[in-house]
Enzyme design. Structure first.
Site, mmCIF file in Angstrom:
data_model
loop_
_atom_site.group_PDB
_atom_site.id
_atom_site.type_symbol
_atom_site.label_atom_id
_atom_site.label_comp_id
_atom_site.label_asym_id
_atom_site.label_seq_id
_atom_site.Cartn_x
_atom_site.Cartn_y
_atom_site.Cartn_z
ATOM 1 N N CYS A 55 2.190 -22.487 40.289
ATOM 2 C CA CYS A 55 1.928 -21.044 40.195
ATOM 3 C C CYS A 55 2.999 -20.203 40.868
ATOM 4 O O CYS A 55 3.134 -19.016 40.566
ATOM 5 C CB CYS A 55 0.569 -20.709 40.798
ATOM 6 S SG CYS A 55 -0.813 -21.510 39.968
ATOM 7 N N HIS A 62 -3.065 -13.929 35.539
ATOM 8 C CA HIS A 62 -2.244 -14.915 36.240
ATOM 9 C C HIS A 62 -1.493 -15.754 35.195
ATOM 10 O O HIS A 62 -1.901 -16.881 34.884
ATOM 11 C CB HIS A 62 -3.146 -15.779 37.118
ATOM 12 C CG HIS A 62 -2.444 -16.819 37.923
ATOM 13 N ND1 HIS A 62 -1.079 -16.824 38.147
ATOM 14 C CD2 HIS A 62 -2.924 -17.922 38.568
ATOM 15 C CE1 HIS A 62 -0.762 -17.877 38.894
ATOM 16 N NE2 HIS A 62 -1.861 -18.551 39.151
ATOM 17 N N CYS A 105 -0.294 -19.495 46.469
ATOM 18 C CA CYS A 105 -0.733 -20.892 46.528
ATOM 19 C C CYS A 105 -0.274 -21.605 45.259
ATOM 20 O O CYS A 105 -0.132 -20.994 44.201
ATOM 21 C CB CYS A 105 -2.250 -20.971 46.675
ATOM 22 S SG CYS A 105 -3.195 -20.208 45.339
#
Length: 387
Positions: free
Chosen positions: A91, A343, A373
């Site tokens: 990510c 996201h 994260c």
């Protein structure tokens, strides 16, 4: 030593990452190419002066395979002499791209570089690059009980930080409310690059309420894990987690002297960097040691920071971070986060950076922290200073 500065930052509006989403008909190469063209056009610079394009992408298969960063710059019309590469730090891929780009400027390897990212989760579904294989199989000797999906890690964080379902849903609703308010105030207008006629974040739901979210069923309830993790209460739902999202983003980073020579106004400078590994079972807690590391390196405290962008992969992640650092909730994701704004995995790092730069400018803030994260137990942290 000259500064590495942010000259400009752009992103697409989010599209729902499923068939029929606003960006689902757009090839990911063209999605990223659109942001690259816009970034260069807005700043009226010769594309040949770009030393490198560093792109983040997580699912590097199918239409996102064979170096999507290089393919996108060619599709955008940049000269063939401009190189490009694609990296995967899960990510945090495009946040790591920004780190590498800025660190290259500071090292004297680049004068002008683009950090960017893309993810089309509608066209290249998450985990499609595993082709049904278990990527963790070689780790069974070290982790004999097995690793778990991120959703289970989020459940573990909620349990260990004693975060209730109600708290998660209140935070998620607030994310939508803040994002909707920011959009209504026109705060996203200058940062969003239209893709065709799509220029509004499709994932924001202004009418979201905690009561409405309370009726959603848990996404990851697994009776088979109940004995292993008796503390889990199964509180993660589609409403308090980030949605599957399509999107791209890009940041123009330069040597401060080169920007001045081209008549470009730097908007912020890179102040400090940190990256760390963490427990791959909890997986999403690396933002805590990454934040501790960057505060120590920067000499700043939480109180010195005017805003913190902590990626909302799941609501327990920023809420646990908030408790750990006793931070000001009003400074946390002040214009909403990934629960509302989406996201798009590989694009989220430079997307958050775009949001952070614009927020500091609109409020007169000086320092901003961004931390992300990452799958496998990692996290990046970055501090920028508005100029």
């Amino acid at each position: 030593m000259t500064n590495a500065v942010i000259v400009d930052a752009v992103r697409t509006a989010s599209g729902k990452g499923k068939p029929g989403g606003a960006l689902s008909e757009v090839h990911p190469v063209e999605l990223l190419a659109t942001t690259l063209r816009a970034l260069l056009t807005r700043n009226d610079i010769d594309p040949a002066t770009v030393d490198d394009v560093i792109a983040g992408c997580v699912s590097q298969s199918a239409e996102q395979s064979i170096n999507v960063g290089r393919n996108a710059l060619l599709a955008a019309g940049l000269p063939e002499s401009v190189p490009g590469t694609t990296i995967d730090r899960q990510c945090g891929s495009s946040q790591q791209a920004a780190h590498f780009a800025a660190q290259g400027v500071l090292a004297g390897a680049y004068d002008a570089v683009i950090a960017c990212g893309v993810e089309s989760m509608s066209r290249v579904p998450m985990f499609s690059n595993t082709q049904g294989k278990d990527p963790y199989a070689p780790l069974t000797e070290r982790y004999p009980d097995g690793l778990v999906p991120q959703g289970i890690s989020a459940e573990l964080i909620a349990a260990r930080w004693k975060l209730t379902r109600e708290e998660l849903d209140i935070f998620a609703a607030q994310s939508h409310q803040r994002a909707a308010a920011a959009a209504e105030a026109g705060l996203f207008g200058t940062q969003i690059v239209p893709v065709g006629d799509h220029a509004v974040d499709e994932t924001v739901r202004p009418t979201t309420t905690p009561d409405g979210l309370a009726g959603l069923r848990p996404s990851f309830a697994d009776p088979g894990l109940a004995e292993r993790f008796p503390e889990i209460t199964w509180s993660i739902t589609p409403g308090n987690a980030s949605p599957l999202t399509d999107g791209a983003s890009a940041v123009l980073i330069m040597n401060e002297d080169r920007a001045a020579a081209l008549g470009l106004r730097p908007r912020a400078r890179f102040h400090s960097f940190a990256v760390t590994g963490s427990d791959p079972l909890l997986m999403l807690t690396g933002i805590m040691p990454a934040t501790e590391k960057i505060l120590a390196r920067s000499g700043l405290s939480i109180a010195d920071l005017d805003a913190y962008e902590v990626n909302e992969a799941f609501a327990p992640v920023p809420l646990a971070w908030l408790r750990e650092f006793d931070a000001d909730p009003d400074r946390l994701n002040p214009n909403g986060g990934a629960i509302a704004l989406g996201h798009p995995l590989g694009a989220s790092g430079t997307k958050l950076l775009t949001t952070l730069v614009n927020h500091l400018e609109s409020t007169g803030g000086r320092f901003g922290l961004q931390t992300m994260c990452e799958g496998g137990g990692m996290a990046n942290a970055l501090i920028i200073e508005r100029l």
